[in-house]
Motif scaffolding. Structure first.
Motif, mmCIF file in Angstrom:
data_model
loop_
_atom_site.group_PDB
_atom_site.id
_atom_site.type_symbol
_atom_site.label_atom_id
_atom_site.label_comp_id
_atom_site.label_asym_id
_atom_site.label_seq_id
_atom_site.Cartn_x
_atom_site.Cartn_y
_atom_site.Cartn_z
ATOM 1 N N CYS A 1 -24.101 25.932 42.101
ATOM 2 C CA CYS A 1 -24.701 24.600 42.096
ATOM 3 C C CYS A 1 -24.943 24.165 40.649
ATOM 4 O O CYS A 1 -25.472 24.922 39.843
ATOM 5 C CB CYS A 1 -26.016 24.639 42.866
ATOM 6 S SG CYS A 1 -26.926 23.084 42.783
ATOM 7 N N LYS B 1 -36.490 24.033 45.108
ATOM 8 C CA LYS B 1 -36.413 24.011 46.580
ATOM 9 C C LYS B 1 -37.179 25.188 47.190
ATOM 10 O O LYS B 1 -37.488 25.177 48.369
ATOM 11 C CB LYS B 1 -34.960 24.021 47.040
ATOM 12 C CG LYS B 1 -34.238 25.314 46.725
ATOM 13 C CD LYS B 1 -32.802 25.293 47.222
ATOM 14 C CE LYS B 1 -32.087 26.522 46.701
ATOM 15 N NZ LYS B 1 -30.650 26.420 46.777
ATOM 16 N N CYS C 1 -30.477 18.432 45.938
ATOM 17 C CA CYS C 1 -30.983 19.596 45.214
ATOM 18 C C CYS C 1 -31.851 19.131 44.044
ATOM 19 O O CYS C 1 -31.458 18.278 43.263
ATOM 20 C CB CYS C 1 -29.832 20.449 44.692
ATOM 21 S SG CYS C 1 -30.387 21.797 43.628
ATOM 22 N N CYS D 1 -25.577 22.558 45.836
ATOM 23 C CA CYS D 1 -25.909 23.320 47.046
ATOM 24 C C CYS D 1 -26.307 22.350 48.146
ATOM 25 O O CYS D 1 -26.075 22.594 49.319
ATOM 26 C CB CYS D 1 -27.012 24.328 46.761
ATOM 27 S SG CYS D 1 -28.554 23.592 46.218
HETATM 28 ZN ZN ZN Z 1 -28.834 23.483 43.991
#
Ligand code: ZN
Ligand code: ZN
Length: 172
Positions: free
Chosen positions: A63, A144, A132, A128
């Motif tokens: 990510c 997160k 995010c 991701c």
């Molecule tokens: Zn992410």
């Protein structure tokens, strides 16, 4: 994969099926599984040739915001007009680089347009999830995962200078 387009050019057939396993080059930190199956066809309709290709590429990367591993399948499908060498000028080919593919002699390298389409179509940034939140700028924990306990209101040092400026103005 280099295709021998001889039978097509000599008019012996009017279609050539394409079917092979691609080992795609890694693309900027993205890794593709090497068992990608490319399928397609080159058709000849009274001298007008079209290439049509599709491949599903399994990829692995991270990510762009929180560095979590990201993987998925990228489906690529495209068509190009197939021309023989010398049919179009260099300018025409430069302008229509995503429209044409050129047979050199009797050979057509189909990996080349495939790589071009991959570069054009593959996302610049893998995430991701679309929302995010990235990493906490203070402690580096993924946001997160919940509150990391760091103070949230922090003024960017570059903005702090502006703030002082405006505070002074207000004093007047
Ligand atoms: Zn992410
Ligand atoms: Zn934190």
């Amino acid at each position: 994969m280099v295709i021998d387009a001889g039978p097509l050019l000599r008019g012996e057939v009017n279609r050539l099926d394409i079917d092979y396993m691609l080992s795609a080059e890694p693309l900027d930190g993205i890794f593709f599984d090497s068992d990608a199956h490319v399928s397609g066809v080159i058709t000849d309709n009274a001298g007008y040739m079209r290439l049509s290709l599709k491949v599903n590429l399994k990829y692995r990367g991270e990510c762009a915001r929180c560095l979590a591993p990201v993987n998925g399948v990228f489906s690529l499908a495209f068509e190009r007009t197939v021309v023989t060498e010398g049919t179009l000028t260099d300018e025409q080919l430069d302008e229509g680089f995503d429209e044409y593919v050129v047979i050199k002699g009797i050979y057509l390298d189909v990996d080349e347009p495939l790589r071009e389409e991959l570069l054009l179509g593959f996302p610049n940034k893998l995430l991701c999830s679309d929302d995010c939140q990235g990493l906490c700028p203070k402690c580096g924990k993924p946001l997160k995962d919940g509150d990391c306990g760091c103070p949230k209101k922090e003024i960017d040092p570059r903005l702090a200078i502006l703030k002082t400026y405006f505070d002074k103005k207000e004093e007047k």
